[in-house]
Scaffold this active site. Structure first.
Site, PDB file in Angstrom:
ATOM      1  N   ARG A 173       0.851  -1.203   0.000  1.00 54.40           N
ATOM      2  CA  ARG A 173       0.000   0.000   0.000  1.00 54.40           C
ATOM      3  C   ARG A 173       0.882   1.248   0.000  1.00 54.40           C
ATOM      4  O   ARG A 173       1.872   1.322   0.732  1.00 54.40           O
ATOM      5  CB  ARG A 173      -0.909  -0.004   1.226  1.00 54.40           C
ATOM      6  CG  ARG A 173      -1.927   1.122   1.260  1.00 54.40           C
ATOM      7  CD  ARG A 173      -2.827   0.987   2.483  1.00 54.40           C
ATOM      8  NE  ARG A 173      -3.601  -0.239   2.425  1.00 54.40           N
ATOM      9  CZ  ARG A 173      -3.998  -0.927   3.497  1.00 54.40           C
ATOM     10  NH1 ARG A 173      -3.670  -0.519   4.709  1.00 54.40           N
ATOM     11  NH2 ARG A 173      -4.714  -2.027   3.363  1.00 54.40           N
ATOM     12  N   ARG A 206      -1.807   6.642   9.736  1.00 53.99           N
ATOM     13  CA  ARG A 206      -1.743   6.112   8.373  1.00 53.99           C
ATOM     14  C   ARG A 206      -2.034   7.195   7.334  1.00 53.99           C
ATOM     15  O   ARG A 206      -2.059   8.382   7.653  1.00 53.99           O
ATOM     16  CB  ARG A 206      -2.713   4.936   8.242  1.00 53.99           C
ATOM     17  CG  ARG A 206      -2.344   3.767   9.157  1.00 53.99           C
ATOM     18  CD  ARG A 206      -3.183   2.540   8.872  1.00 53.99           C
ATOM     19  NE  ARG A 206      -2.775   1.400   9.685  1.00 53.99           N
ATOM     20  CZ  ARG A 206      -3.281   0.170   9.548  1.00 53.99           C
ATOM     21  NH1 ARG A 206      -4.218  -0.068   8.625  1.00 53.99           N
ATOM     22  NH2 ARG A 206      -2.882  -0.816  10.317  1.00 53.99           N
ATOM     23  N   LYS A 231      -3.624   1.050  15.090  1.00 53.08           N
ATOM     24  CA  LYS A 231      -3.622   1.975  13.957  1.00 53.08           C
ATOM     25  C   LYS A 231      -4.355   3.257  14.303  1.00 53.08           C
ATOM     26  O   LYS A 231      -5.212   3.299  15.193  1.00 53.08           O
ATOM     27  CB  LYS A 231      -4.256   1.312  12.741  1.00 53.08           C
ATOM     28  CG  LYS A 231      -5.693   0.845  12.938  1.00 53.08           C
ATOM     29  CD  LYS A 231      -6.141   0.022  11.734  1.00 53.08           C
ATOM     30  CE  LYS A 231      -7.529  -0.568  11.984  1.00 53.08           C
ATOM     31  NZ  LYS A 231      -7.957  -1.430  10.858  1.00 53.08           N
ATOM     32  N   LYS A 265      -6.080   6.792  12.248  1.00 54.21           N
ATOM     33  CA  LYS A 265      -6.487   7.307  10.944  1.00 54.21           C
ATOM     34  C   LYS A 265      -6.973   8.751  11.058  1.00 54.21           C
ATOM     35  O   LYS A 265      -7.785   9.066  11.926  1.00 54.21           O
ATOM     36  CB  LYS A 265      -7.585   6.423  10.345  1.00 54.21           C
ATOM     37  CG  LYS A 265      -7.131   4.982  10.099  1.00 54.21           C
ATOM     38  CD  LYS A 265      -8.244   4.122   9.539  1.00 54.21           C
ATOM     39  CE  LYS A 265      -7.754   2.697   9.259  1.00 54.21           C
ATOM     40  NZ  LYS A 265      -8.828   1.846   8.698  1.00 54.21           N
ATOM     41  N   CYS A 302     -14.718  -3.869  -0.011  1.00 57.28           N
ATOM     42  CA  CYS A 302     -13.322  -4.172   0.289  1.00 57.28           C
ATOM     43  C   CYS A 302     -12.842  -5.275  -0.657  1.00 57.28           C
ATOM     44  O   CYS A 302     -13.617  -5.856  -1.415  1.00 57.28           O
ATOM     45  CB  CYS A 302     -13.174  -4.609   1.743  1.00 57.28           C
ATOM     46  SG  CYS A 302     -13.868  -6.250   2.083  1.00 57.28           S
ATOM     47  N   CYS A 362      -7.262 -11.430   0.910  1.00 60.71           N
ATOM     48  CA  CYS A 362      -7.244 -10.984   2.297  1.00 60.71           C
ATOM     49  C   CYS A 362      -7.369 -12.171   3.254  1.00 60.71           C
ATOM     50  O   CYS A 362      -8.318 -12.971   3.162  1.00 60.71           O
ATOM     51  CB  CYS A 362      -8.379  -9.993   2.564  1.00 60.71           C
ATOM     52  SG  CYS A 362      -8.419  -9.416   4.282  1.00 60.71           S
ATOM     53  N   CYS A 404     -15.477  -9.185   6.061  1.00 59.62           N
ATOM     54  CA  CYS A 404     -15.318  -9.487   7.476  1.00 59.62           C
ATOM     55  C   CYS A 404     -15.765  -8.265   8.272  1.00 59.62           C
ATOM     56  O   CYS A 404     -16.037  -7.211   7.703  1.00 59.62           O
ATOM     57  CB  CYS A 404     -13.858  -9.862   7.788  1.00 59.62           C
ATOM     58  SG  CYS A 404     -12.769  -8.446   8.017  1.00 59.62           S
ATOM     59  N   CYS A 426     -13.340  -2.270   6.521  1.00 58.84           N
ATOM     60  CA  CYS A 426     -12.488  -1.454   5.656  1.00 58.84           C
ATOM     61  C   CYS A 426     -13.278  -0.590   4.672  1.00 58.84           C
ATOM     62  O   CYS A 426     -12.830   0.489   4.302  1.00 58.84           O
ATOM     63  CB  CYS A 426     -11.504  -2.343   4.899  1.00 58.84           C
ATOM     64  SG  CYS A 426     -10.266  -3.114   5.955  1.00 58.84           S
TER      65      CYS A 426
END
Length: 581
Positions: A82, A151, A218, A220, A439, A445, A484, A488
């Site tokens: 990414r 991120r 993480k 954001k 996603c 994934c 899931c 995302c």
């Protein structure tokens, strides 16, 4: 910049990742040694965690996993990479280099992500370093695109308010650069193999903001420009909402904190959460505030349980007022009172828009963000040809679309001709498809429980038939799907959200706000394709007949008692209907 918090070796009882970070020598670990091991296509387990800070995830091709296991072969390992691309902006020259990387080292496609950047799939271990070096030659990098750090910073991309959007981009870029990890590990490992200044010994290197073990999870950050909420401001840890003066210039920013989408099926202690408005700041204060919020989360975040480690849980546990007080203590000044603002949508304006300077911008719809060539549409080739002649820029949107931006009036006809020649514009889409997002999910994934990118377009096609029967072909309804519950594609802020539970099986969520300000709620559990359509068709028909003037679908199902309103993330699992599968 803040002084680095002194961090001794983590005590017992912390999450496993804390020990991996502590002994990693500022994210180096044994990545170099893992790359040199030719006996396997994988890297060492600890390095798979550290690799996220470098912008890559180890994956395998799950469609062939069982077949390879029968043959006593290891999984077909490859890597997703990414890119860090603040606000999703790149030049035509960079676009051509990114295209070349996709066709040389990856699977021949570019994937526009829901975080306003690109990622590559199918990069094998032997090509991992070559790919990183090619990205560096494009004057881009992948550091902090993943991992327990701030991120890729997003910013509103619809450029119909150009002056404000330019300011949003500059703020996003400034925060991204300021909060980058300071370790020299990325360049040392991937680019030239030489240790950078300060990287010769662990004792000579430091992370002034993050500390030795970085963040608990993480983080954001996004920047929004009303009335567009195209970045889903309330879904993120930290946000800035532009406040304009009477002349349309930036007067400052409302600061939001504590949003996040991830949860775990069956664990009601985990839930998505919309961000709170914390206060108002000036542009000059904004980057300092971002740093200090990160340090509060660094020190207050839960390092014992990664499911409870995001900023949203810190604020739920400590309270917003306590968080604000600690932040203002570290800042040395108080935030202002929030200023009025309003949003009207989360989507993109597909097609041409002209800004106040007379420049044109074409937003190209990219279904599920996958930029590739098919018999019907040559998206990859078409954008490649445009990049060869375009003298403006490209912008990736948070809805996985691409904007050919800053087109001079005299060049507009030429861009239109290239779009038409490759069958990618102008095109007409239903309101549902324009507002759809998925996603990646299967086959790459490792977290996916069900299909998403490969399934949603077909589901939308069938739902379009039901919408047509109701006379709602052009009705804008937000639908999002993930394989899931990690969220995302931000499904919990969709008027219709679908989250994978198992192969071909999904939970159906309804009732989010069209402007992204309210979460939806679980309506049906463990339903499959035919049941999804059967549940939604009568709701579409009722919406067509009984909706109020300008009433959105998410508001309608709440008003009619189909689903209860989710007032806050901690109530996401409350007031559920009889969840018949």
């Amino acid at each position: 910049m803040a002084d680095e918090k002194t961090q001794e070796t983590p005590p017992p009882g912390l999450a496993a990742n804390e020990y991996i970070k502590d002994k990693s020598n500022y994210l180096r670990g044994t990545i170099v040694e893992s790359l040199e091991r030719q006996i396997t296509g994988a890297i060492a387990d600890d390095d798979t965690q550290l690799g996220k800070f470098h912008g890559f995830y180890q994956q395998d091709h799950r469609d062939v996993r069982a077949e390879r296991a029968k043959k006593k072969l290891e999984p077909a390992y490859s890597f997703m990479i990414r890119i860090r691309m603040p606000a999703g902006v790149c030049t035509p020259e960079q676009w051509l280099k990114l295209d070349e990387i996709a066709t040389t080292f990856a699977n021949g496609t570019l994937r526009a992500t829901t975080r306003q950047t690109f990622q590559y799939h199918g990069v094998i271990k032997n090509n991992l370093k070559r790919t990183m070096q090619a990205i560096d030659r494009a004057s881009l990098d992948t550091i902090a695109a993943c991992g327990d750090v701030n991120r890729n910073v997003m910013a509103s991309s619809n450029p119909h308010l150009s002056a404000a959007h330019d300011a949003a981009y500059e703020l996003a870029r400034a925060i991204s650069e300021h909060l980058l990890p300071k370790t020299g590990a990325w360049r040392e490992i991937w680019i030239d193999g030489e240790k950078v200044a300060g990287g010769e010994a662990e004792t000579e290197e430091s992370e002034p903001v993050y500390g030795k073990t970085y963040l608990p999870r993480k983080f954001k950050t996004v920047v929004a420009v009303p009335p567009d909420n195209d970045v889903d401001i309330f879904a993120h840890d930290l946000g800035y909402i532009a406040v304009l003066d009477k002349k349309g210039a930036i007067a400052g920013w409302n600061v939001t904190v504590g949003g996040g989408m991830g949860m775990t099926h069956g664990d009601e202690a985990t839930f998505p959460r919309t961000a709170d408005v914390l206060g108002f700041c000036t542009t000059e204060q904004a980057t300092d505030i971002a740093e200090k919020i990160v340090t509060v989360q660094r020190d207050w975040g839960d390092r014992t349980n990664r499911k409870h480690a995001r900023l949203k849980y810190t604020i739920e546990t400590r309270g917003l007022e306590a968080f604000r007080a600690e932040l203002e203590k570290r800042l040395g000044y108080k935030l202002g009172k929030p200023r009025p603002f309003s949003f009207n949508s989360t989507g993109d304006r597909i097609g041409w828009v002209q800004d106040h300077q007379g420049l044109w911008h074409y937003t190209l719809f990219i279904e599920s963000g996958r930029i590739k060539d098919t018999e019907e549409r040559q998206i990859l080739k078409g954008l490649r040809e445009i990049a060869k002649v375009h003298d403006g820029e490209f912008r990736i949107t948070a809805n996985q679309n691409v904007i050919v931006a800053r087109v001079k009036p005299e060049n507009k006809a030429g861009i239109e001709a290239l779009l038409a020649a490759h069958h990618i514009g102008p095109e007409s889409y239903s309101g549902l498809r324009r507002n759809s997002m998925a996603c990646v999910a299967l086959p790459t994934c490792g977290l996916a429980l069900a299909e998403s990118e490969r399934y949603l377009p077909d589901l939308v096609t069938e739902l379009e038939t039901a919408l047509g029967e109701a006379g709602l072909d052009e009705a804008d309804i937000v639908i999002r799907m993930t394989g899931c519950p990690n969220g995302c594609a931000r499904p919990y802020l969709a008027e219709i959200g679908l989250v994978g539970r198992g192969p071909g099986t999904y939970n159906l969520y309804l009732g989010a706000a069209f402007d992204g300000s309210r979460l939806n709620k679980l309506y049906r559990r463990d339903i499959r394709h035919e049941r999804i359509i059967a549940e939604l068709r009568p709701l579409f028909l009722a919406y067509a007949k009984e909706r109020g003037e300008k009433e959105r679908f998410g508001d309608f199902v709440i008003r009619k008692g189909v689903i209860a309103k989710t007032e806050a993330g901690r109530h996401f699992h409350a007031d559920l209907p009889e969840l018949v599968g």
